[in-house]
Design a protein around this motif. Structure first.
Motif, PDB file in Angstrom:
ATOM      1  N   ARG A   4     -50.338  93.341  -7.439  1.00  0.00           N
ATOM      2  CA  ARG A   4     -49.323  93.387  -8.487  1.00  0.00           C
ATOM      3  C   ARG A   4     -48.375  92.212  -8.323  1.00  0.00           C
ATOM      4  O   ARG A   4     -48.402  91.512  -7.312  1.00  0.00           O
ATOM      5  CB  ARG A   4     -48.549  94.704  -8.413  1.00  0.00           C
ATOM      6  N   ASP A   5     -47.501  92.003  -9.362  1.00  0.00           N
ATOM      7  CA  ASP A   5     -46.554  90.887  -9.321  1.00  0.00           C
ATOM      8  C   ASP A   5     -45.176  91.376  -8.928  1.00  0.00           C
ATOM      9  O   ASP A   5     -44.767  92.482  -9.282  1.00  0.00           O
ATOM     10  CB  ASP A   5     -46.431  90.221 -10.700  1.00  0.00           C
ATOM     11  N   SER A   6     -44.480  90.513  -8.211  1.00  0.00           N
ATOM     12  CA  SER A   6     -43.039  90.705  -8.001  1.00  0.00           C
ATOM     13  C   SER A   6     -42.334  89.693  -8.891  1.00  0.00           C
ATOM     14  O   SER A   6     -42.397  88.481  -8.634  1.00  0.00           O
ATOM     15  CB  SER A   6     -42.691  90.484  -6.518  1.00  0.00           C
ATOM     16  N   ASP A   7     -41.766  90.149  -9.995  1.00  0.00           N
ATOM     17  CA  ASP A   7     -41.154  89.257 -10.996  1.00  0.00           C
ATOM     18  C   ASP A   7     -39.650  89.204 -10.789  1.00  0.00           C
ATOM     19  O   ASP A   7     -39.018  90.199 -10.456  1.00  0.00           O
ATOM     20  CB  ASP A   7     -41.432  89.765 -12.416  1.00  0.00           C
ATOM     21  N   ASN A   8     -39.070  88.000 -11.008  1.00  0.00           N
ATOM     22  CA  ASN A   8     -37.612  87.903 -11.085  1.00  0.00           C
ATOM     23  C   ASN A   8     -37.236  86.766 -12.031  1.00  0.00           C
ATOM     24  O   ASN A   8     -37.978  85.787 -12.202  1.00  0.00           O
ATOM     25  CB  ASN A   8     -36.979  87.719  -9.715  1.00  0.00           C
ATOM     26  N   ALA A  24     -40.021  83.628 -12.502  1.00  0.00           N
ATOM     27  CA  ALA A  24     -41.075  83.273 -11.531  1.00  0.00           C
ATOM     28  C   ALA A  24     -41.788  84.564 -11.102  1.00  0.00           C
ATOM     29  O   ALA A  24     -41.147  85.595 -10.938  1.00  0.00           O
ATOM     30  CB  ALA A  24     -40.488  82.566 -10.319  1.00  0.00           C
ATOM     31  N   GLU A  25     -43.072  84.478 -10.967  1.00  0.00           N
ATOM     32  CA  GLU A  25     -43.887  85.629 -10.573  1.00  0.00           C
ATOM     33  C   GLU A  25     -44.602  85.339  -9.257  1.00  0.00           C
ATOM     34  O   GLU A  25     -45.244  84.296  -9.122  1.00  0.00           O
ATOM     35  CB  GLU A  25     -44.924  85.951 -11.652  1.00  0.00           C
ATOM     36  N   GLN A  26     -44.493  86.272  -8.299  1.00  0.00           N
ATOM     37  CA  GLN A  26     -45.205  86.163  -7.026  1.00  0.00           C
ATOM     38  C   GLN A  26     -46.119  87.380  -6.885  1.00  0.00           C
ATOM     39  O   GLN A  26     -45.656  88.508  -6.777  1.00  0.00           O
ATOM     40  CB  GLN A  26     -44.245  86.127  -5.849  1.00  0.00           C
ATOM     41  N   PRO A  27     -47.418  87.162  -6.897  1.00  0.00           N
ATOM     42  CA  PRO A  27     -48.319  88.299  -6.749  1.00  0.00           C
ATOM     43  C   PRO A  27     -48.120  89.018  -5.403  1.00  0.00           C
ATOM     44  O   PRO A  27     -47.882  88.365  -4.390  1.00  0.00           O
ATOM     45  CB  PRO A  27     -49.713  87.675  -6.817  1.00  0.00           C
ATOM     46  N   ILE A  28     -48.196  90.354  -5.429  1.00  0.00           N
ATOM     47  CA  ILE A  28     -48.089  91.190  -4.226  1.00  0.00           C
ATOM     48  C   ILE A  28     -49.430  91.885  -4.007  1.00  0.00           C
ATOM     49  O   ILE A  28     -49.971  92.500  -4.921  1.00  0.00           O
ATOM     50  CB  ILE A  28     -46.995  92.258  -4.375  1.00  0.00           C
ATOM     51  N   THR A  29     -49.939  91.774  -2.793  1.00  0.00           N
ATOM     52  CA  THR A  29     -51.193  92.442  -2.444  1.00  0.00           C
ATOM     53  C   THR A  29     -50.867  93.742  -1.706  1.00  0.00           C
ATOM     54  O   THR A  29     -50.316  93.710  -0.599  1.00  0.00           O
ATOM     55  CB  THR A  29     -52.066  91.550  -1.553  1.00  0.00           C
ATOM     56  N   ARG A  30     -51.201  94.901  -2.313  1.00  0.00           N
ATOM     57  CA  ARG A  30     -50.985  96.205  -1.702  1.00  0.00           C
ATOM     58  C   ARG A  30     -52.314  96.704  -1.139  1.00  0.00           C
ATOM     59  O   ARG A  30     -53.334  96.719  -1.834  1.00  0.00           O
ATOM     60  CB  ARG A  30     -50.440  97.212  -2.703  1.00  0.00           C
TER      61      ARG A  30
END
Length: 371
Positions: A4-8, A24-30
């Motif tokens: 998923r993305d961590s958006d801010n 800016a979007e940083q993908p998060i790997t769960r």
């Protein structure tokens, strides 16, 4: 694994202009994961002796199997509603260490440890490891009918809200040793004559003559023991005599605590001991032989078969022999009956009735020979 993305978003504002923004979007790997490992760490026998080095031996009811279950969060997501269960060990388990931050939540990197035990029952050993819940049979499925696999199986399962269940099993082999033991003895008899001291013989000396005679009896005692580790059923006690002794001269074998005093013991748990007895009547052939030999046998059924457990014990009873013969000789008195005068008795046949022995007249001897 879930990405998923961590958006801010950053926004600039001023009095003269409307806001401007950029994101800016940083993908998060769960990656939620957990693992469970179940191992056998010890076996403690009934005497309290602890064996902590594999391979372990389970061979008696009362042996205690020690288990260690370790659950670890190997992923990067806290796992909520986490629990560990094992039907053989009583259901839902409580960890002895590890669940320290949020109770019931397996945090990332956290390890929960469980130390549990199971006390082996006689039913486990009799069934050869088919009674446990979730017991794995030979085909890899769950046993629904007796399918001896020779070990105690059980499975621990970890559950959480985020993941499907994970399980691990441990198998402890069972050592089974069906066995029966019989000890046979001729019972010493204390004879109490009307006169003189008591004395002991291997037979009941009913006429107190100090020697065995036909019609007198020998009493046998049998001690039957289940000296194995499984329950035995239909244990039959029998006794076979060596010729010239006749097995038919043995009375019924009766056993303590058996309905009707029968010679078949319905059930013997490990360690059970049953006393039986029977009486044998001596024949003249036994006395002439000088000994009575016979072999007692106990035969029973183990959980695995019929008449597959047996043991024998023989006993020879020495019968002291007293060979003796007696002869008594007498000259037979002869009643002489003359034509005239009274009868008279002489030691010879007074054929001419002259009252004196003459050549040619006879003396009759009687001999009585007694054994």
């Amino acid at each position: 694994m879930c990405i998923r993305d961590s958006d801010n978003t950053a926004t600039v504002s001023s009095a003269e202009l409307p806001d401007e923004s950029d994101s800016a979007e940083q993908p998060i790997t769960r990656d939620p994961q957990y693992s469970i490992t179940k191992t056998i760490v010890s076996v403690t026998d009934e005497d309290g002796t602890v064996d902590s080095e594999a391979p372990f031996i389970v061979e008696e009811a009362g042996d205690v199997i020690g288990y260690q279950i370790v659950v670890t969060n190997d992923g990067n997501v806290d796992l909520t509603g986490t629990s560990v269960s094992d039907p053989l060990l009583g259901g839902v388990l409580t960890p002895v260490s590890g669940d320290g931050v949020v109770i019931g939540t397996l945090e990332v990197g956290e390890t929960w440890t469980y130390n549990e035990s199971y006390t082996v029952t006689q039913a486990d050993i009799n069934a050869n490891g088919t009674l446990e819940p979730n017991d794995d049979d030979a085909s890899g499925g769950v046993s629904t009918a007796p399918n001896p696999d020779g070990d105690i199986d059980n499975t621990a399962t970890v559950s959480s809200a985020e993941l499907p269940d994970e399980s691990d099993s441990a198998e402890q082999p069972i050592t089974r040793d069906p066995s029966v033991d019989i000890v046979k003895t001729a019972r010493p008899i204390t004879n109490d004559p009307p006169e003189g001291d008591d004395y002991v013989t291997a037979w009941a000396d009913s006429n107190f003559n100090g020697r065995p005679d036909a019609g007198e009896t020998v009493t046998y005692d049998y001690v039957v023991t289940n000296d194995g580790n499984v329950t035995l059923t239909d244990v039959d006690v029998s006794d076979l005599f060596d010729p010239p002794a006749l097995t038919t001269d043995l009375g019924p074998i009766t056993c303590d605590d058996v309905v009707g005093g029968d010679n078949v013991i319905a059930t013997m748990a490990p360690g059970d001991e049953v006393d039986c007895t029977a009486t044998y009547t001596l024949s003249q052939a036994d006395i002439d032989e000088g000994t009575v030999g016979n072999t007692a046998t106990a035969t029973g059924d183990s959980p695995d078969g019929t008449d597959d457990v047996t043991d024998s014990d023989d006993e020879d009873v020495t019968l002291p022999q007293d060979p003796s013969v007696d002869i008594v000789k007498t000259a037979r008195p002869i009643t002489n009956d003359p034509p005239e005068g009274d009868d008279y008795v002489t030691a010879w046949a007074d054929s001419n009735f002259n009252g004196r022995p003459d050549a040619g007249e006879t003396v009759t001897y009687d001999y009585v020979v007694t054994n």
